[in-house]
Design an enzyme around this catalytic site. Structure first.
Site, PDB file in Angstrom:
ATOM      1  N   TRP A   1       5.165  -6.097 -12.031  1.00 15.04           N
ATOM      2  CA  TRP A   1       3.659  -5.384 -13.159  1.00 15.04           C
ATOM      3  C   TRP A   1       3.892  -4.849 -14.150  1.00 15.04           C
ATOM      4  O   TRP A   1       4.586  -3.740 -13.634  1.00 15.04           O
ATOM      5  CB  TRP A   1       2.898  -4.613 -12.088  1.00 15.04           C
ATOM      6  CG  TRP A   1       1.527  -4.151 -12.615  1.00 15.04           C
ATOM      7  CD1 TRP A   1       0.700  -4.441 -12.687  1.00 15.04           C
ATOM      8  CD2 TRP A   1       1.506  -2.739 -13.178  1.00 15.04           C
ATOM      9  NE1 TRP A   1       0.047  -3.449 -13.887  1.00 15.04           N
ATOM     10  CE2 TRP A   1       0.734  -2.522 -14.059  1.00 15.04           C
ATOM     11  CE3 TRP A   1       2.543  -1.749 -13.067  1.00 15.04           C
ATOM     12  CZ2 TRP A   1      -0.346  -1.556 -14.566  1.00 15.04           C
ATOM     13  CZ3 TRP A   1       1.511  -0.215 -13.897  1.00 15.04           C
ATOM     14  CH2 TRP A   1       0.414  -0.236 -14.734  1.00 15.04           C
TER      15      TRP A   1
ATOM     16  N   GLU B   1       2.241 -10.042 -11.210  1.00 14.45           N
ATOM     17  CA  GLU B   1       0.677  -9.483 -10.590  1.00 14.45           C
ATOM     18  C   GLU B   1      -0.359  -8.015 -11.777  1.00 14.45           C
ATOM     19  O   GLU B   1       0.257  -8.127 -12.792  1.00 14.45           O
ATOM     20  CB  GLU B   1       1.140  -7.270  -9.874  1.00 14.45           C
ATOM     21  CG  GLU B   1      -0.263  -6.829  -9.845  1.00 14.45           C
ATOM     22  CD  GLU B   1       0.381  -5.780  -8.551  1.00 14.45           C
ATOM     23  OE1 GLU B   1       1.409  -5.304  -8.411  1.00 14.45           O
ATOM     24  OE2 GLU B   1      -1.290  -4.800  -8.810  1.00 14.45           O
TER      25      GLU B   1
ATOM     26  N   LYS C   1      -4.226  -7.740 -13.452  1.00 15.51           N
ATOM     27  CA  LYS C   1      -4.754  -6.550 -13.957  1.00 15.51           C
ATOM     28  C   LYS C   1      -5.816  -6.196 -14.528  1.00 15.51           C
ATOM     29  O   LYS C   1      -5.900  -6.736 -15.435  1.00 15.51           O
ATOM     30  CB  LYS C   1      -4.126  -4.988 -14.038  1.00 15.51           C
ATOM     31  CG  LYS C   1      -4.644  -3.807 -13.726  1.00 15.51           C
ATOM     32  CD  LYS C   1      -3.843  -2.285 -13.824  1.00 15.51           C
ATOM     33  CE  LYS C   1      -4.348  -1.586 -13.427  1.00 15.51           C
ATOM     34  NZ  LYS C   1      -4.197   0.193 -13.317  1.00 15.51           N
TER      35      LYS C   1
ATOM     36  N   ASP D   1      -3.529  -7.591  -6.162  1.00 11.30           N
ATOM     37  CA  ASP D   1      -3.956  -6.208  -5.785  1.00 11.30           C
ATOM     38  C   ASP D   1      -6.016  -5.746  -5.854  1.00 11.30           C
ATOM     39  O   ASP D   1      -6.061  -6.088  -6.459  1.00 11.30           O
ATOM     40  CB  ASP D   1      -3.570  -5.118  -6.742  1.00 11.30           C
ATOM     41  CG  ASP D   1      -3.911  -4.124  -6.456  1.00 11.30           C
ATOM     42  OD1 ASP D   1      -4.643  -3.239  -6.135  1.00 11.30           O
ATOM     43  OD2 ASP D   1      -2.447  -3.489  -6.490  1.00 11.30           O
TER      44      ASP D   1
ATOM     45  N   HIS E   1      -7.952  -4.534  -8.478  1.00 14.74           N
ATOM     46  CA  HIS E   1      -7.371  -5.022  -9.677  1.00 14.74           C
ATOM     47  C   HIS E   1      -8.614  -5.590  -9.977  1.00 14.74           C
ATOM     48  O   HIS E   1      -8.236  -7.322 -10.831  1.00 14.74           O
ATOM     49  CB  HIS E   1      -6.441  -5.495  -9.175  1.00 14.74           C
ATOM     50  CG  HIS E   1      -5.323  -4.318  -9.875  1.00 14.74           C
ATOM     51  ND1 HIS E   1      -3.498  -4.906 -10.190  1.00 14.74           N
ATOM     52  CD2 HIS E   1      -5.143  -3.534  -9.555  1.00 14.74           C
ATOM     53  CE1 HIS E   1      -3.114  -3.630 -10.390  1.00 14.74           C
ATOM     54  NE2 HIS E   1      -3.798  -2.452  -9.596  1.00 14.74           N
TER      55      HIS E   1
ATOM     56  N   HIS F   1      -1.040  -7.012  -2.577  1.00 12.70           N
ATOM     57  CA  HIS F   1      -1.214  -4.607  -2.820  1.00 12.70           C
ATOM     58  C   HIS F   1      -2.847  -4.767  -2.186  1.00 12.70           C
ATOM     59  O   HIS F   1      -3.513  -4.473  -2.352  1.00 12.70           O
ATOM     60  CB  HIS F   1      -1.536  -4.582  -3.394  1.00 12.70           C
ATOM     61  CG  HIS F   1       0.167  -4.783  -3.964  1.00 12.70           C
ATOM     62  ND1 HIS F   1       0.653  -4.180  -5.722  1.00 12.70           N
ATOM     63  CD2 HIS F   1       1.407  -5.162  -3.749  1.00 12.70           C
ATOM     64  CE1 HIS F   1       2.109  -4.323  -5.650  1.00 12.70           C
ATOM     65  NE2 HIS F   1       2.469  -5.038  -4.538  1.00 12.70           N
TER      66      HIS F   1
ATOM     67  N   ASP G   1     -10.197   4.264 -10.605  1.00 12.78           N
ATOM     68  CA  ASP G   1      -8.744   4.121 -10.006  1.00 12.78           C
ATOM     69  C   ASP G   1      -8.894   2.929  -8.657  1.00 12.78           C
ATOM     70  O   ASP G   1      -9.546   2.733  -7.926  1.00 12.78           O
ATOM     71  CB  ASP G   1      -9.296   5.521  -9.145  1.00 12.78           C
ATOM     72  CG  ASP G   1      -7.201   5.727  -8.863  1.00 12.78           C
ATOM     73  OD1 ASP G   1      -6.323   5.305  -9.312  1.00 12.78           O
ATOM     74  OD2 ASP G   1      -7.269   5.668  -7.598  1.00 12.78           O
TER      75      ASP G   1
ATOM     76  N   ASP H   1      -6.313   2.444  -6.426  1.00 14.69           N
ATOM     77  CA  ASP H   1      -5.116   2.805  -5.573  1.00 14.69           C
ATOM     78  C   ASP H   1      -5.504   4.048  -4.917  1.00 14.69           C
ATOM     79  O   ASP H   1      -4.797   4.789  -4.666  1.00 14.69           O
ATOM     80  CB  ASP H   1      -3.530   3.350  -6.807  1.00 14.69           C
ATOM     81  CG  ASP H   1      -3.449   2.610  -6.948  1.00 14.69           C
ATOM     82  OD1 ASP H   1      -2.421   1.919  -7.299  1.00 14.69           O
ATOM     83  OD2 ASP H   1      -3.505   2.848  -9.252  1.00 14.69           O
TER      84      ASP H   1
ATOM     85  N   ASP I   1      -0.330  -0.461  -1.366  1.00 15.68           N
ATOM     86  CA  ASP I   1      -0.237  -0.310  -2.940  1.00 15.68           C
ATOM     87  C   ASP I   1      -1.302   1.054  -2.841  1.00 15.68           C
ATOM     88  O   ASP I   1      -2.276   0.505  -3.081  1.00 15.68           O
ATOM     89  CB  ASP I   1      -0.312  -1.648  -3.880  1.00 15.68           C
ATOM     90  CG  ASP I   1       0.315  -0.430  -5.249  1.00 15.68           C
ATOM     91  OD1 ASP I   1       0.683   0.961  -5.306  1.00 15.68           O
ATOM     92  OD2 ASP I   1      -0.073  -1.042  -6.501  1.00 15.68           O
TER      93      ASP I   1
HETATM   94  C1  RNT Z   1      -0.002  -0.726 -10.633  1.00 21.06           C
HETATM   95  C2  RNT Z   1      -0.184  -1.984  -9.907  1.00 21.06           C
HETATM   96  C3  RNT Z   1       1.164  -1.758  -9.356  1.00 21.06           C
HETATM   97  C4  RNT Z   1       2.011   0.011  -9.298  1.00 21.06           C
HETATM   98  C5  RNT Z   1       3.014   0.009  -8.198  1.00 21.06           C
HETATM   99  C6  RNT Z   1       3.248   1.104  -9.095  1.00 21.06           C
HETATM  100  O1  RNT Z   1      -1.461  -0.755 -11.027  1.00 21.06           O
HETATM  101  O2  RNT Z   1      -0.848  -2.076  -8.666  1.00 21.06           O
HETATM  102  O3  RNT Z   1       1.391  -2.059  -8.080  1.00 21.06           O
HETATM  103  O4  RNT Z   1       0.669   0.320  -8.685  1.00 21.06           O
HETATM  104  O5  RNT Z   1       3.776  -1.406  -8.836  1.00 21.06           O
HETATM  105 ZN    ZN Z   2      -0.497  -3.140  -7.180  1.00 13.29          ZN
END
Ligand code: RNT
Ligand code: ZN
Length: 425
Positions: A191, A232, A234, A265, A268, A292, A300, A302, A332
């Site tokens: 990523w 990955e 985003k 993810d 994302h 993820h 955010d 995460d 994640d």
């Molecule tokens: C970031 C991605 C990635 C990170 C990690 C730390 O938006 O999701 O996977 O969160 O690699």
């Molecule tokens: Zn991720």
């Protein structure tokens, strides 16, 4: 009430639940066993707010941010391993640990990120073997002076690009060493944060450079028995609000064209877009997925995932399609505002819960209703299944896995906080 004191209650409730599910043709014993056997790759970076061991005092330059300053962050490998081990004692079922290049242990020596070798992860590999916790991996394209104006692999500066290409090549070598050490492939996920805060005039050139860089990285042969490569995407990040080079379209096409696995993810995508719907589409064209599990909240991506409708739907989709052998489940998220052990535990337990629930779904009945055109029946069944006695089966799973049932893990976490975390200054 201590968790082990109510065993009888858990067993009695489970007996009734088993009967209830049995009426729908579901074998709860089998579901519990299967759910426990699905590996969840737990992200090491929740333990220290994605700081790593390079001497940084936090996460920087890469479009992601850990907010909060709850006490007790792990400051080195020994603390991080101890914390992960403790969290693992509260999380039922098979676990893996996912590392980043940032977590190399170089004995105080400064080693460039493009020069790291498997030997710098020796301690992790010894621990992994001893504890039987397989390792996954990630190159780290953030918190580094060479994240130049927000660009790494797609940078227009060839020196910068070359550095990050060497970094990714090194990460694949290390992941392959993990794979050999653990006798099963290590998932290495690429990523990058590359993108632009405001409207770019040239959207194409960075993508051409990224395609070329990825090709060069993946051209270096590693044993496919030792490593699984994933990429990955985003939607946007902090400082890359207007343009992200590695967008979903880019990586979807790239993974399909190059026949490598794609990482989706949950945080994302657009807020109303759920990756559950993407699984059946994408798996027709790419060899596999890394998911993820995360929770997006406004900007955010995460937050700690919960047993939410979105997360449950993703697990149901994988199960309905019997796609388990093509999907790796990973966590994640990073929340620095709450006890980090609790963050790990809440996130991992919620995923395990959703995996179990997906295996308890009487999917055949839904399919039957659908095929016979009784769509009111399909909807009615979906709604009724939501209130089957799931919690009794979940408690039984925890009991079988010898982890705290119900809220029992909270008091254990509080003890660990008092005895270990709060002593770190
Ligand atoms: C970031 C991605 C990635 C990170 C990690 C730390 O938006 O999701 O996977 O969160 O690699
Ligand atoms: Zn991720």
């Amino acid at each position: 009430m201590k968790f082990c004191e109510n065993t009888e209650f858990v067993e009695a409730a489970y007996g009734l639940a088993k009967e209830a599910y049995g009426k729908f043709g579901i074998n709860t014993d089998k579901a519990v066993k299967t759910a426990l056997g699905i590996p969840i790759s737990v992200q090491c970076w929740q333990g220290d707010d994605v700081t790593g061991f390079e001497g940084a005092d936090g996460l920087s330059d890469g479009g992601i941010l850990a907010t909060g300053n709850y006490p007790g962050r792990a400051r080195n490998g020994d603390e991080l391993r101890a914390d992960a081990e403790f969290a693992f004692s509260l999380i039922p079922g098979k676990k893996r640990l996912s590392l980043h290049m940032l977590y190399a242990e170089t004995d105080g020596k400064k080693v460039g990120r493009d020069e790291l070798e498997p030997e710098h992860f020796e301690k992790w590999m010894v621990w992994s073997k001893k504890k039987r916790i397989p390792l996954d991996f990630n190159p780290s394209f953030f918190s580094h002076p060479l994240v130049q104006d927000g660009y790494t692999l797609a940078s227009a500066d060839s020196e910068v690009r070359r550095f990050w290409i060497r970094h990714a090549v090194a990460s694949r070598k290390i992941a392959a060493a993990f794979g050999v050490n653990q006798g099963s492939p290590s998932v290495n996920n690429i990523w990058i944060p590359d993108g632009s805060k405001d409207l770019p005039a040239d959207r194409l050139s960075p993508r051409l450079r990224l395609r070329e860089a990825l090709d060069e990285i993946l051209e270096v042969r590693q044993d496919p028995e030792a490593i699984i490569d994933t990429v990955e995407s985003k939607l946007f990040g902090i400082g890359s609000e207007s343009y992200v080079v590695g967008s979903h379209d880019f990586y979807l096409a790239y993974a399909a064209a190059r026949k490598i696995r794609l990482c989706l993810d949950m945080g994302h995508f657009h807020p109303t877009e759920n990756i559950a719907d993407k699984i059946s589409a994408v798996l027709l064209f790419v060899p596999g997925l890394l998911i993820h599990f995360s929770r997006g909240v406004r900007w955010d991506s995460d937050h700690v995932p919960l047993f939410s409708d979105e997360l449950r739907e993703v697990c149901r989709e994988v199960n309905r399609q019997k796609a388990g052998d093509k999907v790796d489940f990973a966590l994640d998220f990073f929340d620095a505002s709450i006890n980090r052990i609790a963050a790990w535990t809440i996130g991992a337990r919620s995923l395990r819960k959703a995996l179990l629930e997906s295996l308890l779904e009487p999917s055949r009945m839904l399919l039957h209703a659908e095929k016979s055109g009784k769509l009111h029946e399909r909807l009615g069944l979906m709604e009724e299944f939501k209130t089957l006695p799931f919690s009794a089966v979940w408690d039984k799973l925890c009991l079988d896995a010898n982890v705290p049932v119900g809220t029992g893990w909270l008091s254990k976490t509080a003890d660990y906080e008092d005895q270990v975390l709060l002593k770190r200054k």
